[in-house]
Write a protein that holds these residues in place. Sequence first.
Motif, PDB file in Angstrom:
ATOM      1  N   UNK A  72       0.823  -1.209   0.000  1.00 35.39           N
ATOM      2  CA  UNK A  72       0.000   0.000   0.000  1.00 35.39           C
ATOM      3  C   UNK A  72       0.856   1.258   0.000  1.00 35.39           C
ATOM      4  N   UNK A  73       2.011   1.200   0.689  1.00 36.45           N
ATOM      5  CA  UNK A  73       2.911   2.355   0.798  1.00 36.45           C
ATOM      6  C   UNK A  73       4.346   1.875   0.659  1.00 36.45           C
ATOM      7  N   UNK A  74       5.133   2.588  -0.150  1.00 38.48           N
ATOM      8  CA  UNK A  74       6.556   2.303  -0.276  1.00 38.48           C
ATOM      9  C   UNK A  74       7.322   3.608  -0.068  1.00 38.48           C
ATOM     10  N   UNK A  75       8.314   3.583   0.831  1.00 36.79           N
ATOM     11  CA  UNK A  75       9.040   4.809   1.167  1.00 36.79           C
ATOM     12  C   UNK A  75      10.543   4.596   1.105  1.00 36.79           C
ATOM     13  N   UNK A  76      11.221   5.595   0.538  1.00 37.85           N
ATOM     14  CA  UNK A  76      12.677   5.674   0.580  1.00 37.85           C
ATOM     15  C   UNK A  76      13.013   7.009   1.230  1.00 37.85           C
ATOM     16  N   UNK A  77      13.594   6.967   2.440  1.00 40.70           N
ATOM     17  CA  UNK A  77      13.818   8.229   3.147  1.00 40.70           C
ATOM     18  C   UNK A  77      15.115   8.902   2.697  1.00 40.70           C
ATOM     19  N   UNK A  78      15.420  10.034   3.282  1.00 38.95           N
ATOM     20  CA  UNK A  78      16.592  10.817   2.880  1.00 38.95           C
ATOM     21  C   UNK A  78      17.902  10.074   3.137  1.00 38.95           C
ATOM     22  N   UNK A  79      17.895   9.143   4.051  1.00 40.70           N
ATOM     23  CA  UNK A  79      19.093   8.341   4.341  1.00 40.70           C
ATOM     24  C   UNK A  79      19.184   7.117   3.440  1.00 40.70           C
ATOM     25  N   UNK A  80      18.247   7.021   2.455  1.00 39.49           N
ATOM     26  CA  UNK A  80      18.162   5.900   1.502  1.00 39.49           C
ATOM     27  C   UNK A  80      17.813   4.589   2.202  1.00 39.49           C
ATOM     28  N   UNK A  81      16.985   4.702   3.230  1.00 39.99           N
ATOM     29  CA  UNK A  81      16.495   3.517   3.937  1.00 39.99           C
ATOM     30  C   UNK A  81      15.099   3.173   3.424  1.00 39.99           C
ATOM     31  N   UNK A  82      14.873   1.869   3.159  1.00 41.47           N
ATOM     32  CA  UNK A  82      13.609   1.408   2.575  1.00 41.47           C
ATOM     33  C   UNK A  82      12.651   0.909   3.655  1.00 41.47           C
ATOM     34  N   UNK A  83      11.374   1.178   3.443  1.00 46.01           N
ATOM     35  CA  UNK A  83      10.318   0.606   4.280  1.00 46.01           C
ATOM     36  C   UNK A  83       9.043   0.559   3.449  1.00 46.01           C
ATOM     37  N   UNK A  84       8.119  -0.307   3.829  1.00 45.99           N
ATOM     38  CA  UNK A  84       6.827  -0.364   3.126  1.00 45.99           C
ATOM     39  C   UNK A  84       5.740  -0.830   4.074  1.00 45.99           C
ATOM     40  N   UNK A  85       4.530  -0.548   3.682  1.00 48.02           N
ATOM     41  CA  UNK A  85       3.360  -0.942   4.472  1.00 48.02           C
ATOM     42  C   UNK A  85       2.470  -1.806   3.592  1.00 48.02           C
ATOM     43  N   UNK A  86       2.059  -2.953   4.136  1.00 44.58           N
ATOM     44  CA  UNK A  86       1.184  -3.861   3.392  1.00 44.58           C
ATOM     45  C   UNK A  86      -0.266  -3.399   3.471  1.00 44.58           C
TER      46      UNK A  86
ATOM     47  N   UNK B  85      10.280  -2.818   7.733  1.00 43.43           N
ATOM     48  CA  UNK B  85      11.460  -1.966   7.617  1.00 43.43           C
ATOM     49  C   UNK B  85      12.617  -2.802   7.074  1.00 43.43           C
ATOM     50  N   UNK B  86      13.194  -2.352   5.945  1.00 43.40           N
ATOM     51  CA  UNK B  86      14.312  -3.058   5.330  1.00 43.40           C
ATOM     52  C   UNK B  86      15.650  -2.362   5.579  1.00 43.40           C
ATOM     53  N   UNK B  87      15.639  -1.049   5.764  1.00 43.91           N
ATOM     54  CA  UNK B  87      16.868  -0.315   6.018  1.00 43.91           C
ATOM     55  C   UNK B  87      17.622   0.051   4.746  1.00 43.91           C
ATOM     56  N   UNK B  88      18.887   0.403   4.913  1.00 43.56           N
ATOM     57  CA  UNK B  88      19.691   0.927   3.801  1.00 43.56           C
ATOM     58  C   UNK B  88      20.497  -0.138   3.075  1.00 43.56           C
ATOM     59  N   UNK B  89      20.873  -1.215   3.738  1.00 42.77           N
ATOM     60  CA  UNK B  89      21.779  -2.201   3.144  1.00 42.77           C
ATOM     61  C   UNK B  89      21.065  -3.508   2.847  1.00 42.77           C
TER      62      UNK B  89
END
Length: 241
Positions: free
Chosen positions: A175-189, A196-200
């Motif tokens: 439903x939501x996919x986000x890449x923040x300013x620190x290039x860390x990934x997260x998404x919401x089902x 939360x997946x993080x940067x690496x």
Amino acid sequence: DKLNFYSQHRCYSNTSKVVCTLVIMIFIVLFVWGGMLLSNPDTLPIKNVRIEGDFTRLSPVDLQLLVTDKVRGGFFNLNVNAVRLALLEEPWVSHVTVKRIWPDALRVIVIEQVPVVRWGQYGLLNSEGQYFEPAIETIPLNLPILSGPNESELNLLNHFHAMQEHVKAIGLNIAILNLDERRAWSFVLNNGIKVVLGRRDFEQRFNRFLTLIPTTLSGRMEQTESIDMRYTNGFSIKWKK
């Protein structure tokens, strides 16, 4: 006799020059007159505007009014590019082709934007990852939401499509996919679980998440609030209270 011959030849030569001069002057006058005639907006004025396209968000009537308001001049001196640019200022317009139809018509082919995801709170992305921002009340609310730094639109859209394909295979949707300013990934089902997946190690962590759903979380999805995949070989789960 020679004198008479030279006199006649000179006479003919002078006559030819006069005729040539007259012909050139007539040509110039006709050329100038023709240019003035074609530049006159009253010469073959545009009387018909035809709007073509498949529309969901756009109104053909509104588009026709917009084009009609921008029509300045006759068939030959109409600024077709000005009409095209005026239509492209409308956010829901993707591409425009404007053609003159002899002797007094204008054919306008409009391709409407097709949004595939929302971008942030106020924008949309089409299938090519191009951003457009229509009136907020026209934004479809049932689309997935992507957000990230500037110039990351296409990158996020490509990641979204690839991730969504795998997530759908286990019966869920992103439903939501986000890449923040620190290039860390997260998404919401679509069931509200945040991951939360993080940067690496993006791919490794995402694949580990995919195996987690049918095993560890089988039958416990409703109790899950969030999942943190930022561990070397594991994960942590936050349960709902």
